[in-house]
Enzyme design. Structure first.
Site, PDB file in Angstrom:
ATOM      1  N   GLY A  17     -22.084   5.653  -0.983  1.00 51.11           N
ATOM      2  CA  GLY A  17     -21.018   6.011  -1.928  1.00 51.11           C
ATOM      3  C   GLY A  17     -20.979   5.043  -3.088  1.00 51.11           C
TER       4      GLY A  17
ATOM      5  CB  VAL B  75     -18.903  -0.061  -2.290  1.00 51.84           C
ATOM      6  CG1 VAL B  75     -19.276  -1.505  -2.011  1.00 51.84           C
ATOM      7  CG2 VAL B  75     -17.471   0.009  -2.797  1.00 51.84           C
TER       8      VAL B  75
ATOM      9  N   GLY C 251     -23.658   4.299   4.219  1.00 53.84           N
ATOM     10  CA  GLY C 251     -22.745   4.858   3.218  1.00 53.84           C
ATOM     11  C   GLY C 251     -23.301   4.651   1.818  1.00 53.84           C
TER      12      GLY C 251
ATOM     13  CE  LYS D  50      -4.498   0.968   0.530  1.00 53.84           C
ATOM     14  NZ  LYS D  50      -5.652   0.180   0.083  1.00 53.84           N
TER      15      LYS D  50
HETATM   16  P1  NAD Z   1     -17.051   6.330  -1.070  1.00 59.03           P
HETATM   17  O1  NAD Z   1     -16.156   7.399  -0.565  1.00 59.03           O
HETATM   18  O2  NAD Z   1     -17.535   6.384  -2.480  1.00 59.03           O
HETATM   19  O3  NAD Z   1     -18.353   6.199  -0.146  1.00 59.03           O
HETATM   20  C1  NAD Z   1     -18.342   6.303   1.237  1.00 59.03           C
HETATM   21  C2  NAD Z   1     -19.633   6.973   1.667  1.00 59.03           C
HETATM   22  O4  NAD Z   1     -19.705   6.933   3.073  1.00 59.03           O
HETATM   23  C3  NAD Z   1     -19.734   8.431   1.249  1.00 59.03           C
HETATM   24  O5  NAD Z   1     -20.961   8.661   0.592  1.00 59.03           O
HETATM   25  C4  NAD Z   1     -19.649   9.194   2.579  1.00 59.03           C
HETATM   26  O6  NAD Z   1     -20.401  10.387   2.586  1.00 59.03           O
HETATM   27  C5  NAD Z   1     -20.224   8.168   3.532  1.00 59.03           C
HETATM   28  N1  NAD Z   1     -19.856   8.389   4.921  1.00 59.03           N
HETATM   29  C6  NAD Z   1     -18.688   8.868   5.430  1.00 59.03           C
HETATM   30  N2  NAD Z   1     -18.759   8.943   6.762  1.00 59.03           N
HETATM   31  C7  NAD Z   1     -19.985   8.466   7.118  1.00 59.03           C
HETATM   32  C8  NAD Z   1     -20.645   8.274   8.350  1.00 59.03           C
HETATM   33  N3  NAD Z   1     -20.064   8.589   9.506  1.00 59.03           N
HETATM   34  N4  NAD Z   1     -21.887   7.765   8.333  1.00 59.03           N
HETATM   35  C9  NAD Z   1     -22.517   7.447   7.173  1.00 59.03           C
HETATM   36  N5  NAD Z   1     -21.934   7.615   5.965  1.00 59.03           N
HETATM   37  C10 NAD Z   1     -20.683   8.117   5.941  1.00 59.03           C
HETATM   38  O7  NAD Z   1     -16.266   4.960  -0.777  1.00 59.03           O
HETATM   39  P2  NAD Z   1     -16.522   3.544  -1.458  1.00 59.03           P
HETATM   40  O8  NAD Z   1     -15.564   3.373  -2.578  1.00 59.03           O
HETATM   41  O9  NAD Z   1     -17.972   3.348  -1.679  1.00 59.03           O
HETATM   42  O10 NAD Z   1     -16.031   2.563  -0.298  1.00 59.03           O
HETATM   43  C11 NAD Z   1     -16.845   2.334   0.834  1.00 59.03           C
HETATM   44  C12 NAD Z   1     -16.054   1.556   1.876  1.00 59.03           C
HETATM   45  O11 NAD Z   1     -15.619   0.303   1.314  1.00 59.03           O
HETATM   46  C13 NAD Z   1     -14.753   2.254   2.333  1.00 59.03           C
HETATM   47  O12 NAD Z   1     -14.545   1.927   3.683  1.00 59.03           O
HETATM   48  C14 NAD Z   1     -13.684   1.592   1.470  1.00 59.03           C
HETATM   49  O13 NAD Z   1     -12.427   1.617   2.116  1.00 59.03           O
HETATM   50  C15 NAD Z   1     -14.204   0.179   1.374  1.00 59.03           C
HETATM   51  N6  NAD Z   1     -13.747  -0.530   0.165  1.00 59.03           N
HETATM   52  C16 NAD Z   1     -14.021  -0.033  -1.060  1.00 59.03           C
HETATM   53  C17 NAD Z   1     -13.601  -0.720  -2.203  1.00 59.03           C
HETATM   54  C18 NAD Z   1     -13.914  -0.207  -3.588  1.00 59.03           C
HETATM   55  O14 NAD Z   1     -13.781  -0.979  -4.545  1.00 59.03           O
HETATM   56  N7  NAD Z   1     -14.349   1.033  -3.746  1.00 59.03           N
HETATM   57  C19 NAD Z   1     -12.897  -1.923  -2.068  1.00 59.03           C
HETATM   58  C20 NAD Z   1     -12.649  -2.433  -0.788  1.00 59.03           C
HETATM   59  C21 NAD Z   1     -13.082  -1.719   0.331  1.00 59.03           C
END
Ligand code: NAD
Length: 357
Positions: free
Chosen positions: A184, A186, A182, A82
């Protein structure tokens, strides 16, 4: 007193940590290579405004170790790595910044392969790719695998179905009340699968815009307030925002029988909260097992990207989740520990293959 860098590496079992600096572009990077027993270390590049360099190092060390486990349990021939780049992404990111970083990645000759992570995107990978071939997650028009989120969400969906099978005897999510924390990348792709299968989806987020975007796409979802989410009677909690949301307070409040979500490092302290979940009868799908869809997708890119192969490989998370439940039950341990043991067993077994042709 903070342990030295080498002591910290020793505690977590790291092979190598590389510090990179370039005053002209403002680059301050830490590349952590945890373990290359199974293959080159692969993991994303995160840009974050850390409070201190010490915090950045801890993050790089923890995240790279997590990647070793994630790839090992997913059957990938990849190690864990990383990179964290320190500073404000909105001020730092430029073509020169990424290309300078790409040169550093290249200097490791493939021992570390980079990808997207927090505050990085496919077009940043394109710039890095001008200086090194050791970069994945490039845009689809460049033959890359593009956004990993749909595959991560698919992995979470199949892992959740396996947990449903364990909890209720069949894996249907129809009629199940699922809380997605969340909305976002995913979270939204996960909602698509859940709504299609007829689950009742509750969604919370701190970003109103994300909630409205999700509601626009999936009118059937129900937006709920971010407060007291665990007071609600739900069947499945899907953390898709932050880490450490499974902690003493939340477990005490939780009424759901299943936790299955995408966030990294969901357990605030795995030694405390893993056993606590078992005691409370809550089925927990280990985070690095269920959210491996993204890294699996990227591993396919290394062999020449094929979307069908990516989905079929991610689908194996279903059986792997059931295997972990079985192992945890047989050994009377919590599921996170069972997943770690399974990953460590593979690392040991494949590590021992070095003898012979
Ligand atoms: P993202 O940034 O697109 O979405 C995260 C969402 O969580 C955002 O909409 C944000 O506003 C919301 N959020 C932040 N703090 C919050 C809180 N306290 N309460 C409620 N919502 C809150 O991220 P993502 O790519 O969708 O990833 C989501 C999670 O999955 C992260 O923890 C990331 O590390 C993990 N992850 C993602 C991937 C990937 O392929 N994108 C792979 C493995 C793990």
């Amino acid at each position: 007193m903070q342990p030295s860098v080498l002591d910290q590496m020793n505690q977590l079992g790291h092979e190598q940590v590389v510090f990179c600096q370039d005053p002209q572009t403002g680059l301050n990077a830490i590349i952590a290579i945890h373990n290359t027993t199974l293959g080159p270390s692969l993991g994303g590049t995160r840009v974050w405004n850390y409070n201190s360099h010490a915090d950045a190092l801890v993050d790089a060390l923890r995240l790279s170790r997590g990647m070793t486990y994630k790839s090992a349990i997913s059957g990938l021939n990849l190690g864990g790595g990383k990179a964290v780049l320190i500073g404000d992404a909105s001020k730092l990111k430029s073509e020169a910044f990424w290309r300078r970083y790409g040169k550093f990645v290249n200097s490791l000759n493939g021992k570390y392969i980079t990808a997207e992570d927090v505050n990085t995107c496919a077009s940043d990978m394109e710039y890095i790719g001008m200086e090194t071939k050791f970069v994945t997650g490039k845009p689809e028009y460049m033959g890359g695998s593009g956004d990993p989120s749909p595959l991560t969400a698919y992995g979470v969906y199949v892992g959740m179905k396996a947990a449903a099978k364990k909890a209720w005897g069949n894996d249907s999510l129809s009629g199940k009340k699922v809380l997605v924390q969340g909305a976002g990348n995913v979270g939204q792709y996960l909602m698509a699968h859940l709504v299609e299968e007829g689950a009742h989806v509750y969604v919370c987020d701190i970003n109103e815009g994300k909630l409205q975007q999700a509601k626009g796409k999936y009118p059937a979802i129900e937006i709920i307030s971010n407060d007291d989410i665990f007071d609600r009677e739900i069947d499945i909690y899907a953390p898709c925002a932050l880490g450490a949301t499974v902690n003493t307070d939340s477990i005490n409040a939780m009424k759901c029988p299943v936790i299955a979500g995408a966030a990294n490092n969901q357990l605030a302290d795995e030694n405390v909260h893993g056993p606590m979940l078992v005691e409370k009868g809550i089925i927990y799908v280990p985070d690095f097992l269920i959210n491996a869809g993204g890294i699996i997708n990227i591993s396919i890119e290394l062999d020449g990207y094929n979307k069908d192969r990516a989905y079929n490989t991610v689908a194996k998370i279903y059986d792997r989740t059931l295997d972990i439940f079985k192992l945890a039950e047989n050994e009377n341990i919590h599921t996170q520990l069972a997943a770690m043991r399974m990953a460590e067993n593979r690392l040991r077994a494949i590590g021992n293959l070095s003898i012979g042709i």
